[in-house]
Design a protein around this motif. Structure first.
Motif, PDB file in Angstrom:
ATOM      1  N   GLY A   1       0.837  -1.196   0.000  1.00 48.71           N
ATOM      2  CA  GLY A   1       0.000   0.000   0.000  1.00 48.71           C
ATOM      3  C   GLY A   1       0.867   1.239   0.000  1.00 48.71           C
ATOM      4  N   ARG A   2       0.203   2.361  -0.035  1.00 47.57           N
ATOM      5  CA  ARG A   2       0.978   3.620   0.029  1.00 47.57           C
ATOM      6  C   ARG A   2       0.125   4.715   0.625  1.00 47.57           C
ATOM      7  NH1 ARG A   2      -2.377   6.969  -2.914  1.00 47.57           N
ATOM      8  NH2 ARG A   2      -2.302   6.623  -5.143  1.00 47.57           N
ATOM      9  N   PHE A   3       0.830   5.683   1.159  1.00 49.48           N
ATOM     10  CA  PHE A   3       0.187   6.924   1.545  1.00 49.48           C
ATOM     11  C   PHE A   3       0.934   7.977   0.747  1.00 49.48           C
ATOM     12  CE2 PHE A   3      -0.362  10.509   4.692  1.00 49.48           C
ATOM     13  CZ  PHE A   3      -1.670  10.750   4.305  1.00 49.48           C
ATOM     14  N   ALA A   4       0.174   8.845   0.055  1.00 46.55           N
ATOM     15  CA  ALA A   4       0.809   9.736  -0.921  1.00 46.55           C
ATOM     16  C   ALA A   4       0.370  11.182  -0.704  1.00 46.55           C
ATOM     17  CB  ALA A   4       0.453   9.256  -2.328  1.00 46.55           C
ATOM     18  N   PRO A   5       0.755  11.770   0.416  1.00 48.76           N
ATOM     19  CA  PRO A   5       0.293  13.126   0.705  1.00 48.76           C
ATOM     20  C   PRO A   5       0.970  14.197  -0.158  1.00 48.76           C
ATOM     21  CG  PRO A   5       1.835  12.409   2.386  1.00 48.76           C
ATOM     22  CD  PRO A   5       1.621  11.232   1.484  1.00 48.76           C
ATOM     23  N   THR A   6       0.239  15.280  -0.368  1.00 44.68           N
ATOM     24  CA  THR A   6       0.786  16.456  -1.045  1.00 44.68           C
ATOM     25  C   THR A   6       1.203  17.442   0.048  1.00 44.68           C
ATOM     26  OG1 THR A   6      -0.716  16.127  -2.885  1.00 44.68           O
ATOM     27  CG2 THR A   6       0.225  18.324  -2.663  1.00 44.68           C
ATOM     28  N   PRO A   7       2.474  17.800   0.121  1.00 48.79           N
ATOM     29  CA  PRO A   7       2.903  18.697   1.204  1.00 48.79           C
ATOM     30  C   PRO A   7       2.606  20.162   0.889  1.00 48.79           C
ATOM     31  CG  PRO A   7       4.799  18.004  -0.083  1.00 48.79           C
ATOM     32  CD  PRO A   7       3.603  17.329  -0.692  1.00 48.79           C
TER      33      PRO A   7
ATOM     34  N   ILE B   1       5.948  11.264  -1.379  1.00 50.33           N
ATOM     35  CA  ILE B   1       5.667  12.687  -1.218  1.00 50.33           C
ATOM     36  C   ILE B   1       5.266  13.259  -2.577  1.00 50.33           C
ATOM     37  CG2 ILE B   1       6.623  14.908  -0.464  1.00 50.33           C
ATOM     38  CD1 ILE B   1       6.511  12.848   1.806  1.00 50.33           C
ATOM     39  N   GLU B   2       4.028  13.714  -2.689  1.00 48.00           N
ATOM     40  CA  GLU B   2       3.515  14.178  -3.986  1.00 48.00           C
ATOM     41  C   GLU B   2       3.739  15.685  -4.143  1.00 48.00           C
ATOM     42  OE1 GLU B   2      -0.186  12.188  -5.109  1.00 48.00           O
ATOM     43  OE2 GLU B   2       1.198  10.550  -5.527  1.00 48.00           O
ATOM     44  N   ASP B   3       4.999  16.010  -4.369  1.00 51.01           N
ATOM     45  CA  ASP B   3       5.385  17.419  -4.500  1.00 51.01           C
ATOM     46  C   ASP B   3       5.666  17.786  -5.958  1.00 51.01           C
ATOM     47  OD1 ASP B   3       7.606  15.864  -4.806  1.00 51.01           O
ATOM     48  OD2 ASP B   3       8.930  17.094  -3.600  1.00 51.01           O
TER      49      ASP B   3
ATOM     50  N   ALA C   1       1.052  15.959 -14.999  1.00 48.29           N
ATOM     51  CA  ALA C   1      -0.178  16.026 -14.209  1.00 48.29           C
ATOM     52  C   ALA C   1      -0.248  14.866 -13.221  1.00 48.29           C
ATOM     53  CB  ALA C   1      -1.391  16.007 -15.135  1.00 48.29           C
ATOM     54  N   TYR C   2      -0.970  15.117 -12.168  1.00 50.60           N
ATOM     55  CA  TYR C   2      -1.182  14.112 -11.114  1.00 50.60           C
ATOM     56  C   TYR C   2      -1.589  12.756 -11.696  1.00 50.60           C
ATOM     57  CZ  TYR C   2      -4.276  11.547  -7.980  1.00 50.60           C
ATOM     58  OH  TYR C   2      -4.912  10.556  -7.308  1.00 50.60           O
ATOM     59  N   GLN C   3      -2.562  12.752 -12.630  1.00 51.50           N
ATOM     60  CA  GLN C   3      -3.099  11.478 -13.131  1.00 51.50           C
ATOM     61  C   GLN C   3      -2.015  10.585 -13.723  1.00 51.50           C
ATOM     62  OE1 GLN C   3      -6.059  10.677 -12.400  1.00 51.50           O
ATOM     63  NE2 GLN C   3      -7.197  12.573 -12.151  1.00 51.50           N
TER      64      GLN C   3
ATOM     65  N   ALA D   1       1.407  10.944 -13.182  1.00 48.70           N
ATOM     66  CA  ALA D   1       2.467  10.682 -12.202  1.00 48.70           C
ATOM     67  C   ALA D   1       2.058   9.587 -11.213  1.00 48.70           C
ATOM     68  CB  ALA D   1       2.808  11.975 -11.458  1.00 48.70           C
ATOM     69  N   VAL D   2       0.813   9.651 -10.773  1.00 50.96           N
ATOM     70  CA  VAL D   2       0.373   8.711  -9.746  1.00 50.96           C
ATOM     71  C   VAL D   2       0.333   7.279 -10.297  1.00 50.96           C
ATOM     72  CG1 VAL D   2      -2.160   8.730 -10.013  1.00 50.96           C
ATOM     73  CG2 VAL D   2      -1.181   8.781  -7.754  1.00 50.96           C
ATOM     74  N   VAL D   3      -0.040   7.155 -11.554  1.00 49.00           N
ATOM     75  CA  VAL D   3      -0.100   5.828 -12.173  1.00 49.00           C
ATOM     76  C   VAL D   3       1.322   5.271 -12.337  1.00 49.00           C
ATOM     77  CG1 VAL D   3      -0.602   4.664 -14.378  1.00 49.00           C
ATOM     78  CG2 VAL D   3      -2.322   6.136 -13.305  1.00 49.00           C
TER      79      VAL D   3
ATOM     80  N   VAL E   1      -5.308   3.176  -0.988  1.00 44.50           N
ATOM     81  CA  VAL E   1      -6.316   3.614  -0.019  1.00 44.50           C
ATOM     82  C   VAL E   1      -6.225   5.128   0.063  1.00 44.50           C
ATOM     83  CG1 VAL E   1      -7.050   3.515   2.405  1.00 44.50           C
ATOM     84  CG2 VAL E   1      -6.054   1.484   1.310  1.00 44.50           C
ATOM     85  N   ARG E   2      -7.338   5.817  -0.165  1.00 41.94           N
ATOM     86  CA  ARG E   2      -7.305   7.291  -0.156  1.00 41.94           C
ATOM     87  C   ARG E   2      -8.726   7.819  -0.060  1.00 41.94           C
ATOM     88  NH1 ARG E   2      -5.736   7.643  -6.601  1.00 41.94           N
ATOM     89  NH2 ARG E   2      -7.769   6.900  -7.314  1.00 41.94           N
ATOM     90  N   GLY E   3      -8.868   9.126   0.097  1.00 41.80           N
ATOM     91  CA  GLY E   3     -10.176   9.743   0.290  1.00 41.80           C
ATOM     92  C   GLY E   3     -11.087   9.582  -0.926  1.00 41.80           C
TER      93      GLY E   3
HETATM   94  N1  GLU Z   1      -1.523  13.502  -3.251  1.00 40.91           N
HETATM   95  C1  GLU Z   1      -2.948  13.377  -3.168  1.00 40.91           C
HETATM   96  C2  GLU Z   1      -3.479  14.170  -1.980  1.00 40.91           C
HETATM   97  O1  GLU Z   1      -2.732  14.502  -1.082  1.00 40.91           O
HETATM   98  C3  GLU Z   1      -3.390  11.942  -3.014  1.00 40.91           C
HETATM   99  C4  GLU Z   1      -3.197  11.201  -4.251  1.00 40.91           C
HETATM  100  C5  GLU Z   1      -3.610   9.752  -4.177  1.00 40.91           C
HETATM  101  O2  GLU Z   1      -3.734   9.211  -3.080  1.00 40.91           O
HETATM  102  O3  GLU Z   1      -3.780   9.160  -5.245  1.00 40.91           O
HETATM  103  O4  GLU Z   1      -4.640  14.470  -1.972  1.00 40.91           O
END
Ligand code: GLU
Length: 308
Positions: free
Chosen positions: A5-11, A41-43, A188-190, A192-194, A206-208
């Motif tokens: 899994g991962r947690f990918a916050p944007t700082p 880290i999604e910077d 773009a996020y779409q 990079a995240v893939v 797992v995310r919001g």
């Molecule tokens: N970096 C995104 C955020 O902080 C989350 C991206 C993701 O979980 O796919 O909202």
């Protein structure tokens, strides 16, 4: 197969209660399955993010008792240092003839008669897809710098979300060709995240729930790029009593204010209660929740919080 899994916050600010709920559930999902957790880290957007916020969020996660097995402030796990991988994927799409330049300004996109999605985004009409070479050259001469879109098929992507159930979207009708690289060159996020999820071997995302509508695009991009899409689990959003989603600008509910008000065990207990893992908010450690964690307990709908 091992759960990764991962947690990918944007700082881009201090984490708020909603970010913490998603982080805790990502952690529990992995720990309850004996898997591995990556912290990325999604910077990507260096204008909106800062290393200081990244350091702060790492400290906040530790304070809450959440740990990870890989990642953090290492360049390999920071999107700002991973441009070469995104470039490579972009070229794969380009070679397949799926990318085209879009010269529309924001107001042109908004003015188009395309319908708005539930999340407020505009479905792009594909206007620039139909430009001739001459028209493109004329726009370039005007000094317009294009963003880059990927052409979407008219097929429906159906996915089985581990928390929300079946979710389907017709990419052409419900989403439209989407931007994979901005006009300033930032990917773009779409995209990079893939690329990141695939290269980091992530199989549980797992995310919001605000990102549920991104899951079909991402599933499709994984397939186009030859990757195995992950399984998605979208977590309930936390809403203020007036129905508003909590955001980083709600200072009263960000980690700075929360840490002044609660101990780590109290805050974990509150989150666990929102997540359906406790009957009432009471002091608990994240570790103590591992054995009782199950997605069946987690609410499917958003949760209204009242913290007065
Ligand atoms: N970096 C995104 C955020 O902080 C989350 C991206 C993701 O979980 O796919 O909202």
């Amino acid at each position: 197969m091992e759960v990764r899994g991962r947690f990918a916050p944007t700082p881009s600010g201090r984490m708020h209660l909603g970010n913490l709920l998603a982080a805790m559930l990502a952690w529990l999902d992995v720990r309850s399955a004996g898997g591995k957790l990556v912290l990325r880290i999604e910077d990507l957007d260096t204008q909106r993010t800062s290393p200081e916020y990244a350091r702060q969020l790492i400290e906040d996660l530790r304070w809450l008792g959440l740990d990870w097995d890989e990642g953090g402030l290492e360049p390999d796990y920071m999107q700002s240092c991973r441009t070469a991988y995104y470039e490579e994927a972009f070229q794969v799409l380009e070679k397949k003839g799926m990318i085209y330049p879009c010269y529309c300004t924001r107001s042109e996109r908004m003015a188009a008669s395309a319908p708005h999605r539930d999340d407020g985004a505009v479905v792009y009409t594909g206007k620039c897809y139909h430009l001739t070479e001459k028209e493109r050259e004329a726009l370039e001469r005007e000094g317009r710098r294009p963003a880059w879109r990927v052409r979407c098929p008219g097929s429906t992507v159906v996915l089985e979300d581990g928390n929300c159930g079946t979710y389907a979207e017709n990419l052409a009708c419900d989403c439209g060709d989407f931007i994979v690289r901005r006009s300033d060159g930032v990917f773009a996020y779409q995209l990079a995240v893939v690329v990141d999820d695939a290269l980091m071997g992530v199989n549980h995302v797992v995310r919001g729930r605000d990102l549920l509508c991104s899951a079909p695009r991402q599933t499709w991009l994984h397939q186009v790029l030859g990757y195995q899409p992950p399984k998605f689990f979208h977590t309930p959003l936390l809403l203020a009593p007036d129905g508003r989603r909590l955001a980083k600008r709600d200072r009263d509910l960000d980690m700075g204010a929360l840490r002044e008000r609660y101990s780590s065990e109290e805050l974990t207990g509150l989150l666990a209660w929102y997540a359906g893992l406790l009957d009432r908010p009471e002091k608990v450690t994240a570790g103590a929740l591992v054995h009782q964690f199950s997605w069946a307990k987690v609410p499917k709908n958003d949760v209204v919080v009242c913290l007065s």
